[in-house]
Design a protein around this motif. Structure first.
Motif, PDB file in Angstrom:
ATOM      1  N   MET A   1       0.040   7.135   3.133  1.00 33.85           N
ATOM      2  CA  MET A   1       0.696   6.162   2.282  1.00 33.85           C
ATOM      3  C   MET A   1       0.450   4.735   2.801  1.00 33.85           C
ATOM      4  N   LYS A   2       0.363   4.572   4.129  1.00 34.81           N
ATOM      5  CA  LYS A   2       0.149   3.235   4.688  1.00 34.81           C
ATOM      6  C   LYS A   2      -1.198   2.661   4.282  1.00 34.81           C
ATOM      7  N   LYS A   3      -2.176   3.520   4.057  1.00 36.46           N
ATOM      8  CA  LYS A   3      -3.491   3.036   3.647  1.00 36.46           C
ATOM      9  C   LYS A   3      -3.473   2.508   2.217  1.00 36.46           C
ATOM     10  N   LEU A   4      -2.541   3.011   1.409  1.00 38.31           N
ATOM     11  CA  LEU A   4      -2.439   2.567   0.025  1.00 38.31           C
ATOM     12  C   LEU A   4      -1.648   1.274  -0.123  1.00 38.31           C
ATOM     13  N   ALA A   5      -0.884   0.910   0.892  1.00 33.14           N
ATOM     14  CA  ALA A   5       0.001  -0.258   0.793  1.00 33.14           C
ATOM     15  C   ALA A   5      -0.745  -1.547   0.426  1.00 33.14           C
ATOM     16  N   PRO A   6      -1.849  -1.894   1.103  1.00 32.50           N
ATOM     17  CA  PRO A   6      -2.544  -3.136   0.715  1.00 32.50           C
ATOM     18  C   PRO A   6      -3.061  -3.098  -0.728  1.00 32.50           C
ATOM     19  N   LEU A   7      -3.525  -1.943  -1.151  1.00 31.69           N
ATOM     20  CA  LEU A   7      -4.006  -1.819  -2.525  1.00 31.69           C
ATOM     21  C   LEU A   7      -2.854  -1.979  -3.514  1.00 31.69           C
ATOM     22  N   CYS A   8      -1.719  -1.394  -3.199  1.00 33.05           N
ATOM     23  CA  CYS A   8      -0.536  -1.532  -4.060  1.00 33.05           C
ATOM     24  C   CYS A   8      -0.074  -2.985  -4.114  1.00 33.05           C
ATOM     25  N   MET A   9      -0.113  -3.680  -2.994  1.00 32.19           N
ATOM     26  CA  MET A   9       0.279  -5.093  -2.962  1.00 32.19           C
ATOM     27  C   MET A   9      -0.679  -5.933  -3.812  1.00 32.19           C
ATOM     28  N   LEU A  10      -1.956  -5.659  -3.717  1.00 31.77           N
ATOM     29  CA  LEU A  10      -2.947  -6.375  -4.515  1.00 31.77           C
ATOM     30  C   LEU A  10      -2.717  -6.119  -6.007  1.00 31.77           C
ATOM     31  N   LEU A  11      -2.462  -4.873  -6.359  1.00 27.93           N
ATOM     32  CA  LEU A  11      -2.212  -4.526  -7.750  1.00 27.93           C
ATOM     33  C   LEU A  11      -0.942  -5.211  -8.265  1.00 27.93           C
ATOM     34  N   ALA A  12       0.102  -5.225  -7.447  1.00 26.46           N
ATOM     35  CA  ALA A  12       1.354  -5.888  -7.839  1.00 26.46           C
ATOM     36  C   ALA A  12       1.135  -7.389  -8.029  1.00 26.46           C
ATOM     37  N   ALA A  13       0.373  -8.014  -7.126  1.00 27.65           N
ATOM     38  CA  ALA A  13       0.097  -9.452  -7.230  1.00 27.65           C
ATOM     39  C   ALA A  13      -0.701  -9.761  -8.497  1.00 27.65           C
ATOM     40  N   LEU A  14      -1.661  -8.928  -8.807  1.00 29.70           N
ATOM     41  CA  LEU A  14      -2.446  -9.141 -10.031  1.00 29.70           C
ATOM     42  C   LEU A  14      -1.579  -8.990 -11.274  1.00 29.70           C
TER      43      LEU A  14
END
Length: 159
Positions: A1-14
């Motif tokens: 799950m920690k590996k997905l965190a940056p991707l989730c943050m990027l998606l949320a920001a977009l």
């Protein structure tokens, strides 16, 4: 799950970045958009809760947070409909003023000098936005809705 965190943050920001433009382009009323956004949030939270094994318990704080978020989101979606996306976003981000006021009123914490200076600049920016909207023939109601949204957002920091 920690590996997905940056991707989730990027998606949320977009998603957050294009929200105003998409709301302006959508012909739905603001409340419909709010309900759709809330439904997506519940689905994502339920998915994460289910797969992480965490139980979701409803208490008075979660109810207050849900009501605060609903108020913030509803008012912001309505603001997008009545004023420019840029004005609504900038004014909604004045929640710092609400946080400082609530800190003083609820927690009896006086703001520091540098916080007051920051707020002075923030207020100056608000007046520029409000003045520019009136001058350009924009609707002041959208700007007031965005400011109300900021106050609801500030309340979320206390629950």
């Amino acid at each position: 799950m920690k590996k997905l965190a940056p991707l989730c943050m990027l998606l949320a920001a977009l998603c957050w970045s294009v929200c105003g433009v998409l709301v302006k382009a959508c012909r739905w009323p603001g409340i419909y958009i709010t309900i759709l956004r809330g439904s997506i949030i519940v689905a994502v939270y339920g998915f994460i809760s289910f797969y992480s094994g965490r139980r979701f318990k409803i208490d008075k704080y979660k109810i207050l947070i849900a009501l605060g978020y609903f108020g913030q989101s509803s008012l912001l979606m309505l603001a997008f409909k009545y004023t420019t996306a840029g004005s609504a976003t900038a004014l909604q981000n004045t929640s710092l003023l609400g946080i400082m006021a609530l800190n003083y009123l609820i927690l009896k914490q006086k703001p520091q000098k540098k916080e007051l200076i920051t707020c002075a600049f923030l207020l100056f920016g608000v007046f520029i936005i409000l003045g520019g909207t009136v001058k350009s023939g924009g609707r002041i109601i959208g700007n007031l809705l965005a400011l109300a949204s900021a106050l609801f957002y500030a309340c979320l920091f206390f629950f």
